[in-house]
Design a protein around this motif. Structure first.
Motif, PDB file in Angstrom:
ATOM      1  N   ASN A  45      20.725  -2.693 -26.060  1.00  0.00           N
ATOM      2  CA  ASN A  45      21.054  -2.696 -24.505  1.00  0.00           C
ATOM      3  C   ASN A  45      22.242  -3.420 -24.604  1.00  0.00           C
ATOM      4  O   ASN A  45      22.084  -4.817 -25.060  1.00  0.00           O
ATOM      5  N   ILE A  47      23.032  -5.129 -22.099  1.00  0.00           N
ATOM      6  CA  ILE A  47      22.465  -6.126 -20.843  1.00  0.00           C
ATOM      7  C   ILE A  47      22.181  -7.064 -21.453  1.00  0.00           C
ATOM      8  O   ILE A  47      22.466  -8.751 -21.805  1.00  0.00           O
ATOM      9  N   ASP A 109      28.256   1.732 -12.151  1.00  0.00           N
ATOM     10  CA  ASP A 109      27.165   1.327 -13.080  1.00  0.00           C
ATOM     11  C   ASP A 109      27.841   0.233 -13.660  1.00  0.00           C
ATOM     12  O   ASP A 109      26.665  -0.743 -14.334  1.00  0.00           O
ATOM     13  N   THR A 113      25.941  -3.304 -14.819  1.00  0.00           N
ATOM     14  CA  THR A 113      25.959  -3.917 -15.798  1.00  0.00           C
ATOM     15  C   THR A 113      25.942  -5.292 -15.988  1.00  0.00           C
ATOM     16  O   THR A 113      25.270  -6.265 -16.420  1.00  0.00           O
ATOM     17  N   ILE A 163      28.621   0.073 -21.296  1.00  0.00           N
ATOM     18  CA  ILE A 163      27.839  -0.204 -19.676  1.00  0.00           C
ATOM     19  C   ILE A 163      27.236   1.106 -19.521  1.00  0.00           C
ATOM     20  O   ILE A 163      27.093   2.146 -20.319  1.00  0.00           O
ATOM     21  N   VAL A 164      26.035   0.560 -19.107  1.00  0.00           N
ATOM     22  CA  VAL A 164      24.537   1.364 -18.997  1.00  0.00           C
ATOM     23  C   VAL A 164      24.383   2.060 -17.854  1.00  0.00           C
ATOM     24  O   VAL A 164      25.060   2.021 -16.673  1.00  0.00           O
TER      25      VAL A 164
END
Length: 512
Positions: A45, A47, A109, A113, A163-164
């Motif tokens: 991830n 983040i 999005d 993030t 970016i998630v």
């Protein structure tokens, strides 16, 4: 910092893509490439810190870096614009980009993030990297606006963060989400499986906005032990493998790439120890180590002497030399065995290193030999990372860090007082008001001349205090099959395992 595995993954990869050579002698069927590295991420991830400098294979940032590490647009249609006062940055998204699950990428999005990184409830190691950021908004679905507390010169470089999809994480505990192991991104590859301690399997994203990858997939094998990784490479398991310089020999049909880096190795010296906490000992050790011999012997020439954390390739680099010191005048008197002592305290300390890392072991042994000549006894100790981490505040450690990007990156957290004792950032508890001020000035000022002066002060004070004994800059060594085409080395950072390795552009690799 990627945490290295404590045990070696020695099982042969049980995937059809790497089970047996094809007619050309390759171990990869079709166009799947198998690469091997020593480190494995704790999470996938962004983040939480995965692939934040770009080239994460699974994700894209608003911007990316090309072969010369120059910023280029990625999810952003063009490089984001910076307002005249430097405090507002606006990015316009490329149209028509979708995540691996087919859902569209929108400005929401991007906002999610970056907002998640800033959220104190999220265990993101990146929060302090973005302390200049006060807010992120989306005035429309294709526009993102970043508002900064102050004009932060390298802010665009922070936009490499992957970016998630907001919908996949909104309302969840990001720290514990299954997304961390089975993520969805916009990158050239999508994840098919992750077997911790063994491999990460990726399949080509045929609808990638950058164009369909030239191959069908990638398998990243995690093999912590250097010698085991070399043995498996000689057995023909990998198309490309990261190896210690001395192990990258006797590979017919392969090319050895010695990639330039900003990745340094050094001895982190804890301030709480009665020996390493003494500035005279630190200065003496800094002067005693033979960096040239380490480059020639330990690195087999694949490196350069290091005297500080800002690499010579950086425009901010300032040449520094060890500060001379007399241990006799400092009260450290040599005993009958040649080891010095002061007020009953012997000049001795433990130097830890990860046992599976042959390069760090050899550096530890070289430091031990050099230190003895100065009357300092070093006890090298190879351990697992699980055993090392609790002791970093009290025992010296062969550490690695470094970035070819902005000097604010890494150094701000590695040497800033506010991060003392926080995991791998400033584990030795180094504190210096002069260094703190210089690092903050370098971060706060957009003026190039003021930043230059700030980082010069930082490097000079660090050399005087010697909280680290910097040893060498590495050239990352990879062995690649000769039938692999498209390999394009670029200057690498310390973190270079799944992301930012020689295979940063593996989506363009083909077979001859």
């Amino acid at each position: 910092m990627l945490r290295l595995l404590g045990t070696a993954a020695v099982t042969v990869l049980a995937l059809t893509a790497c089970s047996a050579p094809d007619a050309t002698g390759s171990t990869s069927a079709g166009s799947t490439f198998v690469v091997a590295t020593s480190g494995e991420p704790d999470t996938l991830n962004p983040i939480l810190g995965y692939g934040t400098d770009g080239a994460a294979l699974i994700f894209d940032g608003l911007v990316a870096r090309d072969a010369s590490n120059t910023l280029v647009p990625a999810l952003a249609a063009e490089l984001p614009t910076v307002a005249a006062d430097g405090r507002t940055v606006t990015a316009k998204l490329r149209p028509g980009i979708t995540f691996h699950d087919g859902s569209p990428l929108t400005a929401d999005d991007v906002v999610f993030t970056y907002t998640a990184v800033l959220d104190p409830a999220v265990d993101s190691t990146l929060r302090s990297d973005l302390d200049m950021l006060t807010g992120v908004t989306a005035p429309d679905p294709s526009t993102v606006v970043f508002t900064l507390r102050y004009a932060y010169a390298p802010f665009l470089q922070r936009l490499t963060l992957g970016i998630v999809p907001a919908k996949a994480l909104r309302g969840q505990d990001v720290n514990k989400s299954t997304f961390n192991q089975k993520p969805v991104g916009t990158g050239p590859y999508r994840i098919t499986s992750w077997t911790p301690g063994d491999r990460l399997a990726l399949a080509a994203n045929d609808t990638w906005w950058g164009g369909k990858p030239a191959n069908s997939g990638v398998i990243v094998a995690f093999v912590a032990d250097d010698n085991v990784r070399a043995q498996r490479a000689r057995a023909g398991e990998f198309d490309a493998v990261e190896l210690a310089p001395k192990l990258a020999t006797a590979f017919p049909g392969h090319t050895v790439h010695r990639t330039p880096t900003a990745d340094y190795r050094g001895v982190m010296l804890p301030m709480s120890d009665p020996v390493t906490g003494d500035i005279a000992i630190r200065r003496a050790l800094n002067a005693a180590v033979d960096r040239t011999a380490m480059v020639t012997g330990v690195l087999a020439g694949a490196g350069d002497a290091a005297y500080g954390p800002v690499p010579p390739t950086s425009p901010f680099h300032v040449a520094t030399e060890p500060v001379p010191v007399s241990l006799d005048e400092a009260g450290w008197v040599a005993g009958a065995d040649g080891i010095r002592a002061k007020n009953g305290q012997r000049a001795e300390f433990t130097l830890m290193y990860p046992a599976t890392d042959s390069l760090r072991k050899e550096l530890a042994l070289a430091v031990t030999a050099d230190a003895k000549k100065a009357g300092i006894e070093v006890r090298p100790e190879g351990l697992t990372w699980d055993a090392i981490e609790p002791r970093m505040t009290s025992d010296a450690l062969i550490m690695g860090w470094g970035t070819p990007y902005d000097p604010d990156f890494v150094s701000y957290k590695l040497f800033g007082s506010q991060f003392a004792g926080q995991g791998f950032f400033n584990p030795g508890g180094y504190r210096s008001p002069i260094v703190d001020r210089a690092l903050q000035d370098g971060r706060d000022n957009a003026d190039p001349a003021k930043r230059q002066a700030a980082y010069a002060t930082f490097q000079q004070q660090l050399a005087a205090d010697a909280p680290w004994v910097f040893l060498t800059y590495l050239r990352h060594t990879y062995v690649v099959r000769d039938d692999v085409a498209g390999v394009t080395p670029r200057v690498e950072a310390h973190e270079h395992d799944v992301a930012n390795s020689l295979w940063w552009n593996i989506h363009t690799w083909t077979r001859r």
